[in-house]
Design a protein around this motif. Structure first.
Motif, PDB file in Angstrom:
ATOM      1  N   ALA A  98      59.200  -8.504  46.926  1.00  0.00           N
ATOM      2  CA  ALA A  98      60.893  -8.159  46.392  1.00  0.00           C
ATOM      3  C   ALA A  98      61.275  -7.065  47.195  1.00  0.00           C
ATOM      4  CB  ALA A  98      60.807  -8.208  45.011  1.00  0.00           C
ATOM      5  N   GLN A  99      60.176  -6.153  47.452  1.00  0.00           N
ATOM      6  CA  GLN A  99      60.889  -4.917  48.107  1.00  0.00           C
ATOM      7  C   GLN A  99      60.841  -4.949  49.440  1.00  0.00           C
ATOM      8  OE1 GLN A  99      58.015  -2.219  45.786  1.00  0.00           O
ATOM      9  NE2 GLN A  99      59.758  -0.907  45.298  1.00  0.00           N
ATOM     10  N   ALA A 100      61.509  -5.802  50.118  1.00  0.00           N
ATOM     11  CA  ALA A 100      61.695  -5.943  51.674  1.00  0.00           C
ATOM     12  C   ALA A 100      62.556  -4.910  52.069  1.00  0.00           C
ATOM     13  CB  ALA A 100      62.337  -7.275  51.904  1.00  0.00           C
ATOM     14  N   HIS A 101      62.631  -4.682  53.342  1.00  0.00           N
ATOM     15  CA  HIS A 101      63.207  -3.680  53.695  1.00  0.00           C
ATOM     16  C   HIS A 101      64.592  -3.498  53.475  1.00  0.00           C
ATOM     17  CE1 HIS A 101      59.685  -2.935  56.674  1.00  0.00           C
ATOM     18  NE2 HIS A 101      59.405  -2.444  55.848  1.00  0.00           N
ATOM     19  N   ASN A 102      65.179  -2.311  52.873  1.00  0.00           N
ATOM     20  CA  ASN A 102      66.679  -2.394  52.514  1.00  0.00           C
ATOM     21  C   ASN A 102      67.211  -1.387  53.526  1.00  0.00           C
ATOM     22  OD1 ASN A 102      66.144  -3.972  50.104  1.00  0.00           O
ATOM     23  ND2 ASN A 102      65.666  -2.088  49.002  1.00  0.00           N
ATOM     24  N   ALA A 103      68.472  -1.937  54.173  1.00  0.00           N
ATOM     25  CA  ALA A 103      69.339  -0.886  55.008  1.00  0.00           C
ATOM     26  C   ALA A 103      70.491  -0.429  54.371  1.00  0.00           C
ATOM     27  CB  ALA A 103      69.895  -1.928  56.042  1.00  0.00           C
ATOM     28  N   TRP A 104      70.813   0.703  54.381  1.00  0.00           N
ATOM     29  CA  TRP A 104      71.859   1.625  53.324  1.00  0.00           C
ATOM     30  C   TRP A 104      72.443   2.594  54.133  1.00  0.00           C
ATOM     31  CZ3 TRP A 104      69.741   6.268  52.706  1.00  0.00           C
ATOM     32  CH2 TRP A 104      68.210   6.052  52.689  1.00  0.00           C
ATOM     33  N   ASP A 106      61.446   1.844  49.856  1.00  0.00           N
ATOM     34  CA  ASP A 106      62.172   2.442  48.601  1.00  0.00           C
ATOM     35  C   ASP A 106      63.648   2.720  48.575  1.00  0.00           C
ATOM     36  OD1 ASP A 106      59.676   2.288  46.938  1.00  0.00           O
ATOM     37  OD2 ASP A 106      59.073   3.763  48.188  1.00  0.00           O
ATOM     38  N   LEU A 107      64.441   2.162  47.600  1.00  0.00           N
ATOM     39  CA  LEU A 107      65.845   2.362  47.794  1.00  0.00           C
ATOM     40  C   LEU A 107      66.457   3.607  47.828  1.00  0.00           C
ATOM     41  CD1 LEU A 107      68.348   0.775  47.967  1.00  0.00           C
ATOM     42  CD2 LEU A 107      68.508   0.461  45.729  1.00  0.00           C
ATOM     43  N   PHE A 108      67.202   4.235  48.700  1.00  0.00           N
ATOM     44  CA  PHE A 108      67.618   5.566  49.137  1.00  0.00           C
ATOM     45  C   PHE A 108      66.581   6.714  49.362  1.00  0.00           C
ATOM     46  CE2 PHE A 108      71.146   3.468  46.019  1.00  0.00           C
ATOM     47  CZ  PHE A 108      71.912   3.063  47.022  1.00  0.00           C
ATOM     48  N   VAL A 109      65.337   6.027  49.645  1.00  0.00           N
ATOM     49  CA  VAL A 109      64.263   7.067  50.127  1.00  0.00           C
ATOM     50  C   VAL A 109      63.954   6.745  51.587  1.00  0.00           C
ATOM     51  CG1 VAL A 109      62.119   7.813  49.889  1.00  0.00           C
ATOM     52  CG2 VAL A 109      63.193   7.311  47.710  1.00  0.00           C
ATOM     53  N   ALA A 110      64.295   7.655  52.641  1.00  0.00           N
ATOM     54  CA  ALA A 110      64.009   7.345  53.962  1.00  0.00           C
ATOM     55  C   ALA A 110      62.695   7.238  54.190  1.00  0.00           C
ATOM     56  CB  ALA A 110      64.776   8.286  54.809  1.00  0.00           C
ATOM     57  N   ASN A 111      61.847   6.032  54.259  1.00  0.00           N
ATOM     58  CA  ASN A 111      60.557   6.203  54.422  1.00  0.00           C
ATOM     59  C   ASN A 111      59.939   5.069  55.247  1.00  0.00           C
ATOM     60  OD1 ASN A 111      60.614   3.920  52.663  1.00  0.00           O
ATOM     61  ND2 ASN A 111      59.660   4.755  50.865  1.00  0.00           N
ATOM     62  N   HIS A 112      60.954   4.413  56.000  1.00  0.00           N
ATOM     63  CA  HIS A 112      60.373   3.401  57.252  1.00  0.00           C
ATOM     64  C   HIS A 112      61.262   3.601  58.563  1.00  0.00           C
ATOM     65  CE1 HIS A 112      58.992  -0.475  58.425  1.00  0.00           C
ATOM     66  NE2 HIS A 112      60.545  -0.793  58.772  1.00  0.00           N
ATOM     67  N   VAL A 130      74.405 -12.487  44.216  1.00  0.00           N
ATOM     68  CA  VAL A 130      74.853 -11.028  44.469  1.00  0.00           C
ATOM     69  C   VAL A 130      73.846 -10.308  43.832  1.00  0.00           C
ATOM     70  CG1 VAL A 130      76.430  -9.208  44.335  1.00  0.00           C
ATOM     71  CG2 VAL A 130      77.228 -11.670  44.526  1.00  0.00           C
ATOM     72  N   THR A 131      72.951  -9.325  44.376  1.00  0.00           N
ATOM     73  CA  THR A 131      72.019  -8.576  43.927  1.00  0.00           C
ATOM     74  C   THR A 131      72.528  -7.284  43.922  1.00  0.00           C
ATOM     75  OG1 THR A 131      70.308 -10.120  45.009  1.00  0.00           O
ATOM     76  CG2 THR A 131      69.552  -8.055  43.986  1.00  0.00           C
ATOM     77  N   VAL A 132      72.178  -6.702  42.822  1.00  0.00           N
ATOM     78  CA  VAL A 132      72.738  -5.154  42.217  1.00  0.00           C
ATOM     79  C   VAL A 132      71.402  -4.527  41.801  1.00  0.00           C
ATOM     80  CG1 VAL A 132      74.092  -3.641  40.895  1.00  0.00           C
ATOM     81  CG2 VAL A 132      74.862  -6.026  41.488  1.00  0.00           C
ATOM     82  N   THR A 133      71.107  -3.158  42.456  1.00  0.00           N
ATOM     83  CA  THR A 133      69.844  -2.771  41.953  1.00  0.00           C
ATOM     84  C   THR A 133      70.269  -1.029  42.088  1.00  0.00           C
ATOM     85  OG1 THR A 133      68.657  -4.115  43.761  1.00  0.00           O
ATOM     86  CG2 THR A 133      67.491  -2.291  42.917  1.00  0.00           C
ATOM     87  N   ALA A 134      69.749  -0.530  40.936  1.00  0.00           N
ATOM     88  CA  ALA A 134      69.816   0.972  41.035  1.00  0.00           C
ATOM     89  C   ALA A 134      68.799   1.735  41.761  1.00  0.00           C
ATOM     90  CB  ALA A 134      69.914   1.213  39.435  1.00  0.00           C
ATOM     91  N   GLY A 135      69.084   2.844  42.170  1.00  0.00           N
ATOM     92  CA  GLY A 135      68.277   3.755  43.260  1.00  0.00           C
ATOM     93  C   GLY A 135      66.974   4.076  42.305  1.00  0.00           C
TER      94      GLY A 135
END
Length: 264
Positions: free
Chosen positions: A17-23, A46-52, A197-202
């Motif tokens: 589920a934690q595929a790479h997220n672009a933001w 991880d969402l809003f954490v620059a680790n990739h 639509v998927t909504v995810t908190a940081g």
């Protein structure tokens, strides 16, 4: 649609589920007067954490409230994120977006039988594919990653009319904890029904579960979210169709992602 982010999405395999997220992550989205806002741009685990990886900014567009285009300032290109400043001097709402439009091709190499892939534009993709390639498949992609900043009173956002986009009943920067916000998803300028639509908190790195929620758009392309907590949220939509504008492509893949800030 009565949907609350308090619902927890049960994920059988959290890793998948934690595929790479672009933001795009702004330092703030609401200001009382003009200032400088810093934007981080990344593709992460991880969402809003620059680790990739850093998010490429080739398709960066910064649109001021009067519709004029702005250039980023103080750009820094790092390994795991790119950073730039936006001078938000005018009152109103700014749109900061990265567009990722192109063409992907896959085929089987005749000599080795191996699967090959290439990406490019409608004009260049043909040069990447050997004349004797087998099982050739060409796909058009249209993606938009964006966030919004308002100085003073919000101003209306002009619809884009291409691909997937988010239309807000109110201002996309006027979101408050405990209140319901209503949005519409448009596809090529028309309401898009029955989309997930998927909504995810940081701060996903501090949770055992993603706690994301999927909301389906109604017949008018609308959906509603009641925000349980303040903070930064990531909104994501993906779909496929065959309405390509590239003659050799049989499929079109569309994506949309937005970073939204919810106030206390």
């Amino acid at each position: 649609m009565k949907t609350s982010l308090l619902a927890i999405a049960l994920t059988a395999a959290l890793g998948s589920a934690q595929a790479h997220n672009a933001w795009l992550l702004p330092s703030t989205t609401v200001l009382s007067k003009g200032d400088i806002v810093t934007i981080d741009a990344a593709v992460s685990n991880d969402l809003f954490v620059a680790n990739h990886n850093a998010l490429r900014l080739d398709g960066l567009q910064i649109t001021a409230p009067d519709g004029s285009a702005l250039k980023p300032e103080s750009e820094a290109k790092l390994k795991q994120r790119n950073v730039f400043d936006v001078n938000v001097a005018q009152p109103g709402t700014y749109r900061i977006a990265v567009l990722n439009n192109g063409v992907f091709a896959s085929w089987k190499d005749k000599a080795t039988g191996q699967q090959k892939r290439a990406r490019g534009t409608a004009e260049t993709i043909g040069k990447e594919i050997p004349a004797d390639a087998q099982e050739v498949a060409i796909t058009q992609s249209m993606g938009r990653i964006e966030t919004f900043i308002t100085v003073g009173k919000p101003s209306p956002l002009k619809p884009i009319g291409q691909g997937l986009e988010l239309i807000s009943t109110g201002a996309p920067t006027d979101l408050v904890k405990g209140e319901k916000s209503t949005f519409t998803i448009h596809l090529d300028g028309q309401p898009a029904k029955d989309l997930d639509v998927t909504v995810t908190a940081g701060n996903t790195q501090y949770r055992d579960k993603l706690e994301d929620v999927k909301i389906k758009t109604d017949s008018k392309g609308q959906f509603s979210v009641t925000w349980p907590t303040a903070g930064m949220y990531w909104l994501d939509v993906n779909m496929r169709d065959n309405k390509t504008s590239v003659p050799q492509a049989k499929e079109r893949r569309l994506s949309y992602a937005a970073t939204l800030e919810v106030m206390p």
